[in-house]
Motif scaffolding. Structure first.
Motif, short mmCIF file in Angstrom:
data_model
loop_
_atom_site.label_atom_id
_atom_site.label_comp_id
_atom_site.label_asym_id
_atom_site.label_seq_id
_atom_site.Cartn_x
_atom_site.Cartn_y
_atom_site.Cartn_z
N ILE A 140 0.86 -1.17 0.00
CA ILE A 140 0.00 0.00 0.00
C ILE A 140 0.90 1.23 0.00
N VAL A 141 0.58 2.19 -0.83
CA VAL A 141 1.34 3.44 -0.85
C VAL A 141 0.48 4.50 -0.18
N LEU A 142 1.03 5.11 0.87
CA LEU A 142 0.33 6.13 1.64
C LEU A 142 1.13 7.41 1.66
N GLU A 143 0.45 8.51 1.79
CA GLU A 143 1.11 9.78 2.04
C GLU A 143 0.80 10.15 3.49
N LEU A 144 1.85 10.34 4.29
CA LEU A 144 1.67 10.71 5.69
C LEU A 144 1.55 12.22 5.77
N ARG A 145 0.51 12.68 6.48
CA ARG A 145 0.25 14.11 6.59
C ARG A 145 -0.03 14.47 8.04
N GLU A 146 0.05 15.73 8.34
CA GLU A 146 -0.35 16.29 9.63
C GLU A 146 0.19 15.49 10.82
N PRO A 147 1.51 15.43 11.00
CA PRO A 147 2.06 14.69 12.14
C PRO A 147 1.60 15.29 13.46
N ARG A 148 1.29 14.42 14.41
CA ARG A 148 0.86 14.85 15.75
C ARG A 148 1.64 14.05 16.78
N LEU A 149 2.24 14.75 17.72
CA LEU A 149 2.98 14.11 18.79
C LEU A 149 2.20 14.31 20.08
N ALA A 150 1.81 13.19 20.69
CA ALA A 150 1.09 13.22 21.97
C ALA A 150 1.88 12.35 22.94
N GLY A 151 2.65 12.99 23.81
CA GLY A 151 3.53 12.23 24.69
C GLY A 151 4.62 11.57 23.86
N ARG A 152 4.67 10.23 23.89
CA ARG A 152 5.65 9.49 23.10
C ARG A 152 5.05 8.89 21.83
N ASP A 153 3.77 9.20 21.55
CA ASP A 153 3.08 8.64 20.39
C ASP A 153 3.07 9.62 19.24
N LEU A 154 3.52 9.19 18.09
CA LEU A 154 3.50 9.99 16.88
C LEU A 154 2.46 9.39 15.95
N SER A 155 1.52 10.21 15.51
CA SER A 155 0.48 9.71 14.60
C SER A 155 0.34 10.67 13.42
N LEU A 187 -2.62 6.41 -1.63
CA LEU A 187 -2.28 6.71 -3.02
C LEU A 187 -2.44 5.49 -3.92
N GLU A 188 -2.22 4.31 -3.34
CA GLU A 188 -2.26 3.08 -4.13
C GLU A 188 -2.54 1.90 -3.21
#
Length: 62
Positions: free
Chosen positions: A4-19, A25-26
């Protein structure tokens, strides 16, 4: 296993978790997750020193 091809957008850091918010895309994401690999494509980042564009700049400086 699916590719699967993904584009990661809008990074969010909450404590030690990155989402991220993702844009598919595919391919089709599975119903449940499991082991995954992340490949970061630097080709589209011309300011990166090891990109193709960066290699041209390095040769120019020598």
């Amino acid at each position: 296993m699916a590719n699967i091809v993904l584009e990661l957008r809008e990074p969010r850091l909450a404590g030690r978790d990155l989402s991220y918010a993702v844009k598919v895309l595919e391919g089709q994401p599975p119903a449940s997750g499991g082991p995954a690999s992340l490949f970061i494509d630097i080709i589209g980042m011309p300011l990166t020193p090891i990109s193709f564009a960066g290699a041209s700049r390095r040769m120019w400086r020598r």
